[in-house]
Design a protein around this motif. Structure first.
Motif: not given
Length: 606
Positions: A413-421
């Motif tokens: 899983l990868w998120s484009a939202t920096k804080a989530e990543q």
């Protein structure tokens, strides 16, 4: 004669002083005896409370695992009472003074510190989570009416975050307890506490990431869209398998649905990489990594794969998605343990027992047309997804399936939202390169198919790793060994479908398997040498970021195998760290085995 009374008076005074000293000594001895009895009695009581607290922890773990949240809450209260009593019994002034008595004081101090740590965990971790555990069971993750109830997860966030911070501090405090001069039972108790805290801290940290991430990523703050990559392990990529099918995953307020679905082959080829590639990626895996959707997982770095897939989706559909998720048929087979069999539009029944063989082998004989194969894969994924989104599954088995798939590197899983990543980083979901800590040195073994076929269904892999300090400067030498074997039938060239063998279209004789094997070391390691089947061999050596990597190409006929071994030199400060290996997940999961080698030549076969 006149001085005799004075002598008698002096003698009397000396006698009185002697008796006074004697009484003082007796009083001190008595006080010491009372103190020993006092401390001993309180120590016995504290020991009983601590033992019952340990028992409560075991009971609590079972109750939470069984979903008995009401009983778990009551056990949590008992645990808090026992821990508080132990802390109180070891915290009075007499105990505090006794901690400075030679020898015994070290033991008393250790027992006191154990009591403090256990009480801190009970009040700062167990109790807060117990307050919300009634609304946060495994069933919380099961959709109801087509939606996951996010409210319970949001309510749990502060408590779980507090528990994570408490356990992290408790882990540090337990590690700082001085056991250099403690008795064996005390030393053993401290070590047990350390091991338990280390395990609990890791588990709760993972739970915290889930609780903090899940609501937002499941659309609690608005609609989210993710690219879903279905990886086919029959044609290996370093990150898992070739993305044969791609879909859009839509989530909003806990409701999940599948949108557009298409074949991975429908993306590209783009004239050049859709995003700039780092030199190491380009050198090892080529520019095709960024030119074909089917090749974005040639690199083991999932953040790179995800950003490429996201950009390709944008160029094809004009939509900027919020993240990328990858899954493979083996993980689907795990999920089917939770959902039970599902019926496909083709009339096939997909089960946990037949999913891997049906999706990665039988389908090619049953449906020779690649376009039909793509539709079959899409329908299988949709059928399992529909069952999950309806909530018709065993929640505990479902979480177990996702956990197993993640630990094996099959779910990313990868998120484009920096804080989530940033919250995902450091977890198995992130799909990162090997790391090194004082506890563990990781290496990586990554396989990429070079046949352009589906022959990797028959590729068997064994990985071994070992380490030893072979040099006077204390720097550790490590060796990684990977053996791969072509287990296809002897007549594979004619008995297997042409789509499986490749038919020789890309230069590999039908039935043979061409594989690119890359071995990575942690950052700042030094490459020492390589061998293939016991003989020195030339390899490609590249730095992928700060990681030294070597790559070798192999070609195996049915029944053939080859063994590739690589040696690296590490940092002295990590010499005592355990060694482990991250590896491309294939059709069958393989364990990491121990490896022994001769320091005079770590690449030589023993």
């Amino acid at each position: 004669m006149s001085d005799q009374p004075e002598s008698r008076r002096a003698a009397v005074r000396r006698g009185i002083r002697a008796r006074t000293v004697l009484w003082i000594v007796l009083a001190v001895v008595l006080l010491l005896i009372l103190a020993v009895v006092w401390v001993g009695a309180r120590a016995a009581l504290a020991k009983g409370h601590l033992e019952r607290a340990v028992s409560d922890v075991s009971t609590l773990r079972s109750q939470v695992g069984d979903g008995d949240t009401k009983a778990a809450q009551e056990t949590a209260r008992q645990l808090e009472d026992e821990a508080s009593a132990a802390r109180s019994l070891t915290g009075d002034p007499v105990w505090g003074a006794a901690q400075y008595v030679p020898f015994f004081g070290t033991n008393l101090r250790a027992v006191r510190e154990v009591s403090v740590v256990v009480d801190d965990v009970a009040t700062g971790a167990v109790s807060p989570v117990a307050d919300v555990i009634g609304g946060l069971s495994t069933d919380s993750f099961a959709p109801k009416g087509g939606k996951v109830d996010l409210e319970a997860l949001v309510k749990a966030q502060p408590a779980v975050e507090r528990a994570t911070a408490t356990l992290t501090k408790a882990d540090r405090d337990a590690s700082a307890i001085d056991t250099s001069d403690t008795l064996s039972p005390v030393t053993s108790a401290v070590n047990q506490l350390r091991n338990a805290l280390r395990s609990a801290s890791d588990q709760v940290a993972t739970a915290n990431r889930v609780v903090q991430l899940a609501p937002a990523m499941l659309g609690n703050d608005g609609e989210r869209n993710y690219v879903l990559l279905f990886q086919n392990n029959a044609e290996l990529r370093a990150g898992g398998g070739i993305p044969g099918a791609v879909a859009l995953l839509k989530v909003q307020d806990g409701a999940i649905s599948l949108g557009d679905q298409t074949a991975g082959s429908s993306f590209g080829p783009y004239p050049e990489s859709v995003l700039p590639l780092e030199p190491g990626t380009r050198s090892l895996y080529g520019s095709i990594t960024g030119r074909y959707m089917q090749d974005v997982t040639l690199t083991p770095r999932f953040d790179v794969s995800a950003e490429l897939a996201r950009e390709m989706w944008k160029q094809k559909f004009g939509q900027q998605v919020d993240g990328v998720l990858a899954i493979d048929p083996v993980t689907l087979s795990y999920i089917l343990r939770a959902t039970g069999p599902v019926q496909l539009p083709t009339g096939d029944t997909l089960t946990s027992d037949n999913a891997v063989q049906l999706l990665l082998s039988d389908v090619y004989a049953k449906y020779p047309d690649p376009a039909v194969q793509d539709l079959f894969f899409a329908s299988a994924a949709s059928a399992v997804f529909d069952r999950v989104s309806s909530g018709s599954f065993d929640a505990k088995q479902f979480i177990s399936a996702l956990t197993q798939g993640t630990q094996e590197g099959r779910l990313r899983l990868w998120s484009a939202t920096k804080a989530e990543q940033q919250r995902l980083e450091g977890t198995p979901l992130a799909g990162e390169l090997p790391t090194v800590t004082k506890a563990t040195r990781q290496f990586g073994v990554y396989l990429n198919d070079g046949t352009a076929s589906k022959m990797d269904y028959y590729l068997e892999k064994t990985v071994s790793v070992g380490a030893s300090v072979c040099r006077p400067d204390g720097r550790p030498t490590s060796a990684v060994e990977v053996t791969i074997k072509n287990t296809a039938p002897a007549d594979a060239a004619t008995s297997l479908p042409e789509y499986v063998t490749g038919g020789g279209a890309f230069g590999t004789e039908p039935g043979k398997i061409k594989t690119l094997v890359a071995v990575y070391a942690p950052e700042n390691a030094i490459y020492l040498g390589s061998s293939q089947d016991g003989k020195q061999v030339g390899v490609q050596t590249v730095m992928d970021g700060d990681h030294p990597a070597v790559q070798l190409q192999t070609l195996l006929a049915p029944g053939q195998s080859t063994t590739f071994r690589v040696a690296f030199l590490g940092d002295t400060k990590y010499a005592k760290a355990a060694v482990d290996v991250l590896s491309t997940p294939g059709v069958r999961q393989s364990k990491v085995l121990p490896l022994r080698f001769d320091c005079s030549d770590p690449t030589a076969a023993r």
